[in-house]
Write a protein that holds these residues in place. Structure first.
Motif, mmCIF file in Angstrom:
data_model
loop_
_atom_site.group_PDB
_atom_site.id
_atom_site.type_symbol
_atom_site.label_atom_id
_atom_site.label_comp_id
_atom_site.label_asym_id
_atom_site.label_seq_id
_atom_site.Cartn_x
_atom_site.Cartn_y
_atom_site.Cartn_z
ATOM 1 N N PRO A 175 -27.565 -16.266 -36.280
ATOM 2 C CA PRO A 175 -28.790 -17.222 -36.057
ATOM 3 C C PRO A 175 -28.481 -18.585 -35.612
ATOM 4 O O PRO A 175 -27.152 -18.995 -35.710
ATOM 5 C CB PRO A 175 -29.143 -17.306 -37.582
ATOM 6 N N HIS A 176 -29.514 -19.367 -35.227
ATOM 7 C CA HIS A 176 -29.387 -20.688 -34.880
ATOM 8 C C HIS A 176 -30.401 -21.398 -35.438
ATOM 9 O O HIS A 176 -31.395 -20.784 -36.288
ATOM 10 C CB HIS A 176 -29.420 -20.676 -33.228
ATOM 11 N N LYS A 177 -30.221 -22.640 -35.494
ATOM 12 C CA LYS A 177 -31.072 -23.661 -36.293
ATOM 13 C C LYS A 177 -31.891 -24.404 -35.246
ATOM 14 O O LYS A 177 -33.161 -24.792 -35.775
ATOM 15 C CB LYS A 177 -30.160 -24.632 -37.137
ATOM 16 N N SER A 178 -31.513 -24.702 -34.227
ATOM 17 C CA SER A 178 -32.342 -25.463 -33.253
ATOM 18 C C SER A 178 -33.714 -24.872 -32.958
ATOM 19 O O SER A 178 -33.941 -23.631 -33.110
ATOM 20 C CB SER A 178 -31.501 -25.663 -31.790
ATOM 21 N N ASN A 179 -34.622 -25.993 -32.695
ATOM 22 C CA ASN A 179 -35.964 -25.515 -32.847
ATOM 23 C C ASN A 179 -36.154 -25.235 -31.249
ATOM 24 O O ASN A 179 -36.731 -25.853 -30.427
ATOM 25 C CB ASN A 179 -37.043 -26.767 -33.114
ATOM 26 N N CYS A 180 -35.885 -23.889 -30.806
ATOM 27 C CA CYS A 180 -36.039 -23.226 -29.625
ATOM 28 C C CYS A 180 -36.158 -21.652 -29.544
ATOM 29 O O CYS A 180 -35.746 -21.143 -30.742
ATOM 30 C CB CYS A 180 -35.043 -23.775 -28.791
ATOM 31 N N GLU A 181 -36.456 -21.003 -28.607
ATOM 32 C CA GLU A 181 -36.368 -19.637 -28.563
ATOM 33 C C GLU A 181 -35.277 -19.098 -27.730
ATOM 34 O O GLU A 181 -34.822 -19.764 -26.388
ATOM 35 C CB GLU A 181 -37.640 -18.898 -28.101
ATOM 36 N N ARG A 182 -34.184 -18.363 -28.205
ATOM 37 C CA ARG A 182 -33.197 -17.713 -27.340
ATOM 38 C C ARG A 182 -33.802 -16.348 -26.854
ATOM 39 O O ARG A 182 -34.088 -15.542 -27.588
ATOM 40 C CB ARG A 182 -31.971 -17.519 -28.293
ATOM 41 N N VAL A 183 -33.837 -16.270 -25.596
ATOM 42 C CA VAL A 183 -34.687 -14.899 -24.912
ATOM 43 C C VAL A 183 -33.329 -14.198 -24.496
ATOM 44 O O VAL A 183 -32.627 -14.496 -23.597
ATOM 45 C CB VAL A 183 -35.510 -15.425 -23.891
ATOM 46 N N SER A 184 -33.367 -12.822 -25.010
ATOM 47 C CA SER A 184 -32.523 -11.791 -24.155
ATOM 48 C C SER A 184 -33.362 -10.641 -24.202
ATOM 49 O O SER A 184 -34.291 -10.337 -24.933
ATOM 50 C CB SER A 184 -31.202 -11.732 -25.231
ATOM 51 N N ILE A 185 -32.578 -9.686 -23.339
ATOM 52 C CA ILE A 185 -33.242 -8.155 -23.254
ATOM 53 C C ILE A 185 -32.263 -7.420 -23.781
ATOM 54 O O ILE A 185 -31.034 -7.297 -23.233
ATOM 55 C CB ILE A 185 -33.411 -8.111 -21.890
ATOM 56 N N GLY A 186 -32.705 -6.274 -24.584
ATOM 57 C CA GLY A 186 -31.722 -5.189 -25.193
ATOM 58 C C GLY A 186 -32.259 -3.993 -24.053
ATOM 59 O O GLY A 186 -33.224 -3.846 -23.823
ATOM 60 N N VAL A 187 -31.190 -3.215 -23.732
ATOM 61 C CA VAL A 187 -31.102 -2.175 -22.853
ATOM 62 C C VAL A 187 -30.474 -0.899 -23.341
ATOM 63 O O VAL A 187 -29.412 -1.039 -23.907
ATOM 64 C CB VAL A 187 -30.775 -2.629 -21.361
ATOM 65 N N ASN A 188 -31.242 0.178 -23.259
ATOM 66 C CA ASN A 188 -30.690 1.644 -23.520
ATOM 67 C C ASN A 188 -30.665 2.314 -22.122
ATOM 68 O O ASN A 188 -31.568 2.334 -21.504
ATOM 69 C CB ASN A 188 -31.308 2.323 -24.518
ATOM 70 N N PHE A 189 -29.319 2.943 -21.640
ATOM 71 C CA PHE A 189 -29.295 3.766 -20.575
ATOM 72 C C PHE A 189 -28.858 5.176 -21.093
ATOM 73 O O PHE A 189 -28.108 5.509 -21.863
ATOM 74 C CB PHE A 189 -28.004 2.965 -19.839
ATOM 75 N N VAL A 190 -29.499 5.869 -20.152
ATOM 76 C CA VAL A 190 -29.104 7.335 -20.163
ATOM 77 C C VAL A 190 -28.522 8.012 -19.020
ATOM 78 O O VAL A 190 -28.877 7.188 -18.039
ATOM 79 C CB VAL A 190 -30.410 8.189 -20.750
ATOM 80 N N ILE A 191 -27.541 9.134 -19.357
ATOM 81 C CA ILE A 191 -27.150 9.648 -18.219
ATOM 82 C C ILE A 191 -28.489 10.608 -17.499
ATOM 83 O O ILE A 191 -29.119 11.328 -18.233
ATOM 84 C CB ILE A 191 -26.235 10.814 -18.405
ATOM 85 N N LYS A 192 -28.847 10.277 -16.222
ATOM 86 C CA LYS A 192 -29.772 10.780 -15.537
ATOM 87 C C LYS A 192 -29.660 12.600 -15.509
ATOM 88 O O LYS A 192 -28.688 13.158 -15.384
ATOM 89 C CB LYS A 192 -29.820 10.644 -13.862
ATOM 90 N N GLY A 193 -30.617 13.230 -16.116
ATOM 91 C CA GLY A 193 -30.752 14.588 -16.212
ATOM 92 C C GLY A 193 -30.193 15.060 -17.460
ATOM 93 O O GLY A 193 -29.841 16.555 -17.771
ATOM 94 N N GLY A 194 -29.385 14.198 -18.172
ATOM 95 C CA GLY A 194 -28.812 14.605 -19.517
ATOM 96 C C GLY A 194 -29.650 14.909 -20.354
ATOM 97 O O GLY A 194 -30.803 14.767 -20.612
ATOM 98 N N PRO A 195 -29.153 15.323 -21.753
ATOM 99 C CA PRO A 195 -30.099 15.840 -23.077
ATOM 100 C C PRO A 195 -31.026 14.620 -23.331
ATOM 101 O O PRO A 195 -31.885 14.799 -23.902
ATOM 102 C CB PRO A 195 -29.119 16.276 -24.011
ATOM 103 N N LEU A 196 -30.466 13.269 -23.287
ATOM 104 C CA LEU A 196 -31.129 12.198 -23.669
ATOM 105 C C LEU A 196 -32.114 11.735 -22.778
ATOM 106 O O LEU A 196 -32.938 10.683 -23.101
ATOM 107 C CB LEU A 196 -30.187 11.145 -24.070
ATOM 108 N N ASP A 197 -32.379 12.078 -21.623
ATOM 109 C CA ASP A 197 -33.101 11.719 -20.418
ATOM 110 C C ASP A 197 -34.363 12.456 -20.476
ATOM 111 O O ASP A 197 -34.829 13.554 -19.922
ATOM 112 C CB ASP A 197 -32.342 11.961 -19.054
#
Length: 198
Positions: A175-197
């Motif tokens: 965590p941080h204390k400063s009065n601001c927003e830290r913006v990030s993007i979470g990403v999940n990748f899958v193998i094309k055509g694989g069982p999780l696609d």
């Protein structure tokens, strides 16, 4: 001279940097849309997390995904099939928000993109005097601490940073204390055509 070699060991933690044009395009995708809240699906104590368009993000990330695949083949000595973004979400971290130690599921690889690290947070990071990596930073952990292996990698986020790694590499954000927003993007990748696609 004594000849020696060492072996790549452990998971691949890939790091690269977006261009300013790509970062600007990704920033436009980040919106606080309550209808796309993703909070209940995630590990963090963060109130503002929203799904973003995975197809648009994928189109921007294609060259980075291809470079990651090259790095993967170099690291492990074997190729990985073509990948695509399966899910992506934006995190707006306010003072006190944090992401506990966790891994990702239903994907082959994960990633994080740093969209906006405010000046106030940069100042807080510089002034931090503790032993740990400090506020707003990310830690990656692998294996058990025993003094004979490197078991963690800490990183202070910079705008445009991209990290890609195996889905089961443990990671956390302080965590941080400063009065601001830290913006990030979470990403999940899958193998094309694989069982999780799906």
């Amino acid at each position: 001279m004594i000849k020696y070699r060492f072996y790549y060991w452990g998971p691949l933690l890939f790091h690269t940097q977006l261009t300013s044009k790509e970062l600007k395009a990704i920033k436009k995708m980040c919106k606080k849309d309550k209808t796309k809240s993703h909070v209940k699906s995630l590990a963090g104590d963060i109130k503002d997390e929203y799904l973003i368009d995975e197809n648009k993000l994928n189109n921007i990330l294609i060259p980075y995904i291809d470079t990651f695949r090259q790095a993967h083949e170099q690291w492990y000595g074997k190729p990985v099939s073509d990948l695509k973004v399966r899910t992506a979400w934006v995190n707006y971290m306010k003072p006190g928000d944090y992401n506990p130690l966790h891994t990702h599921g239903n994907c082959n690889f994960s990633g994080v993109i740093y969209v906006d690290i405010p000046k106030q947070l940069e100042k807080e990071i510089k002034e931090y005097e503790g032993k740990s990596i400090g506020p707003g930073a990310i830690s990656f952990l692998y294996g058990e601490e025993n003094g004979q292996a490197i078991t963690n990698k800490d990183a202070i986020p910079i705008n445009g940073d991209v990290y890609m790694f195996p889905y089961n590499l443990r990671h956390m954000v302080n965590p941080h204390k400063s009065n601001c927003e830290r913006v990030s993007i979470g990403v999940n990748f899958v193998i094309k055509g694989g069982p999780l696609d799906k």
